[in-house]
Design a protein around this motif. Structure first.
Motif, PDB file in Angstrom:
ATOM      1  N   LEU A 164      -5.379   5.358   1.886  1.00  0.00           N
ATOM      2  CA  LEU A 164      -5.566   4.727   3.193  1.00  0.00           C
ATOM      3  C   LEU A 164      -5.454   5.753   4.317  1.00  0.00           C
ATOM      4  O   LEU A 164      -6.060   5.604   5.374  1.00  0.00           O
ATOM      5  CB  LEU A 164      -4.537   3.613   3.405  1.00  0.00           C
ATOM      6  CG  LEU A 164      -4.714   2.364   2.551  1.00  0.00           C
ATOM      7  CD1 LEU A 164      -3.474   1.495   2.625  1.00  0.00           C
ATOM      8  CD2 LEU A 164      -5.953   1.593   2.976  1.00  0.00           C
ATOM      9  N   TRP A 165      -4.644   6.766   4.113  1.00  0.00           N
ATOM     10  CA  TRP A 165      -4.431   7.823   5.105  1.00  0.00           C
ATOM     11  C   TRP A 165      -5.381   9.003   4.932  1.00  0.00           C
ATOM     12  O   TRP A 165      -5.394   9.898   5.756  1.00  0.00           O
ATOM     13  CB  TRP A 165      -3.006   8.363   4.990  1.00  0.00           C
ATOM     14  CG  TRP A 165      -1.968   7.572   5.694  1.00  0.00           C
ATOM     15  CD1 TRP A 165      -2.149   6.666   6.696  1.00  0.00           C
ATOM     16  CD2 TRP A 165      -0.564   7.650   5.474  1.00  0.00           C
ATOM     17  NE1 TRP A 165      -0.940   6.183   7.109  1.00  0.00           N
ATOM     18  CE2 TRP A 165       0.051   6.760   6.374  1.00  0.00           C
ATOM     19  CE3 TRP A 165       0.232   8.381   4.607  1.00  0.00           C
ATOM     20  CZ2 TRP A 165       1.424   6.591   6.436  1.00  0.00           C
ATOM     21  CZ3 TRP A 165       1.602   8.203   4.669  1.00  0.00           C
ATOM     22  CH2 TRP A 165       2.190   7.316   5.570  1.00  0.00           C
TER      23      TRP A 165
ATOM     24  N   VAL B   7      -1.938  -2.429   8.385  1.00  0.00           N
ATOM     25  CA  VAL B   7      -2.845  -1.286   8.459  1.00  0.00           C
ATOM     26  C   VAL B   7      -3.690  -1.456   9.719  1.00  0.00           C
ATOM     27  O   VAL B   7      -4.284  -2.516   9.935  1.00  0.00           O
ATOM     28  CB  VAL B   7      -3.740  -1.217   7.204  1.00  0.00           C
ATOM     29  CG1 VAL B   7      -4.669  -0.014   7.269  1.00  0.00           C
ATOM     30  CG2 VAL B   7      -2.880  -1.166   5.933  1.00  0.00           C
TER      31      VAL B   7
ATOM     32  N   ALA C 138       0.688  11.590   4.750  1.00  0.00           N
ATOM     33  CA  ALA C 138      -0.464  11.313   5.603  1.00  0.00           C
ATOM     34  C   ALA C 138      -1.275  12.578   5.838  1.00  0.00           C
ATOM     35  O   ALA C 138      -2.476  12.508   6.076  1.00  0.00           O
ATOM     36  CB  ALA C 138      -0.013  10.735   6.944  1.00  0.00           C
TER      37      ALA C 138
ATOM     38  N   THR D  82      -6.830   0.023  11.979  1.00  0.00           N
ATOM     39  CA  THR D  82      -7.996   0.888  12.140  1.00  0.00           C
ATOM     40  C   THR D  82      -7.925   1.539  13.530  1.00  0.00           C
ATOM     41  O   THR D  82      -7.061   1.190  14.345  1.00  0.00           O
ATOM     42  CB  THR D  82      -9.287   0.064  12.032  1.00  0.00           C
ATOM     43  OG1 THR D  82      -9.319  -0.873  13.111  1.00  0.00           O
ATOM     44  CG2 THR D  82      -9.391  -0.653  10.686  1.00  0.00           C
TER      45      THR D  82
ATOM     46  N   THR E 244      -4.915   4.099   9.964  1.00  0.00           N
ATOM     47  CA  THR E 244      -5.865   4.570   8.959  1.00  0.00           C
ATOM     48  C   THR E 244      -7.137   5.050   9.647  1.00  0.00           C
ATOM     49  O   THR E 244      -7.544   4.464  10.659  1.00  0.00           O
ATOM     50  CB  THR E 244      -6.207   3.472   7.930  1.00  0.00           C
ATOM     51  OG1 THR E 244      -7.075   4.022   6.927  1.00  0.00           O
ATOM     52  CG2 THR E 244      -6.880   2.271   8.558  1.00  0.00           C
TER      53      THR E 244
ATOM     54  N   VAL F 116     -10.832  -0.813   3.926  1.00  0.00           N
ATOM     55  CA  VAL F 116      -9.469  -1.276   3.605  1.00  0.00           C
ATOM     56  C   VAL F 116      -9.551  -2.524   2.726  1.00  0.00           C
ATOM     57  O   VAL F 116      -8.833  -2.635   1.727  1.00  0.00           O
ATOM     58  CB  VAL F 116      -8.652  -1.543   4.884  1.00  0.00           C
ATOM     59  CG1 VAL F 116      -7.298  -2.160   4.544  1.00  0.00           C
ATOM     60  CG2 VAL F 116      -8.461  -0.250   5.684  1.00  0.00           C
TER      61      VAL F 116
END
Length: 159
Positions: free
Chosen positions: A22-23, A129, A42, A131, A87, A94
């Motif tokens: 995700l990172w 999460v 990250a 965006t 993210t 996602v």
């Protein structure tokens, strides 16, 4: 400033790998606390990371200047601990990851002010999460001044 946080998981290596995805970061073993622990990096300028321990791990104080130790205790499924992470991915990506993992996922609006993607890691650990667009909404909304205005407008909430 938050540099790292820890969570529990049934499959720590896998969960750390998905969070790293995700990172657009990297997952690596995290042996200092206990066998089976992993960390998701990250890869940002703050070295932000999430430590992922086997479910049931508790951190206990150690004597003197020794590091805290991980002790296996009772397993629990849900916890109040959660986090919001940024993210670089879009909503569709996602959601594709969530579907692949069979983890519940939905877009929610917090207080009518900003949106987050609720991603339920392994069906029990909430990770919000955000965006790029959601991050802008969050940063414009969640300020000390805005929080104080909200409390002043609804004094019963502060009690």
């Amino acid at each position: 400033m938050l540099f790292h946080v820890s969570i529990e998981a049934d499959r720590p290596q896998h969960v750390a790998s998905v969070i790293a995805e995700l990172w657009d970061g990297k997952a690596l073993p995290f042996p200092p606390v206990g066998l089976g622990s992993w960390v998701a990096f990250a890869g940002d300028d703050r070295s932000t990371l999430i430590e992922v321990y086997p479910r049931g791990t508790e951190l206990h104080e150690a004597p003197g200047d020794h590091d805290a130790v991980g002790v296996t205790a009772a397993h629990r499924r849900y916890t109040a601990t959660h986090m919001a992470i940024a993210t670089p991915l879009d909503v569709d990506r996602v959601f594709a990851i969530a579907r692949r993992e069979d983890w519940p996922c939905k877009v929610c609006t917090r207080g009518g002010k900003f949106r987050v993607i609720e991603l339920w890691v392994e069906g029990g650990q909430l990770v919000e999460v955000l965006t790029a667009e959601m991050q802008r909404e969050y940063l414009a909304t969640v300020t000390i001044e805005n929080w104080e205005r909200m409390l002043a407008a609804a004094p019963r909430m502060a009690a």
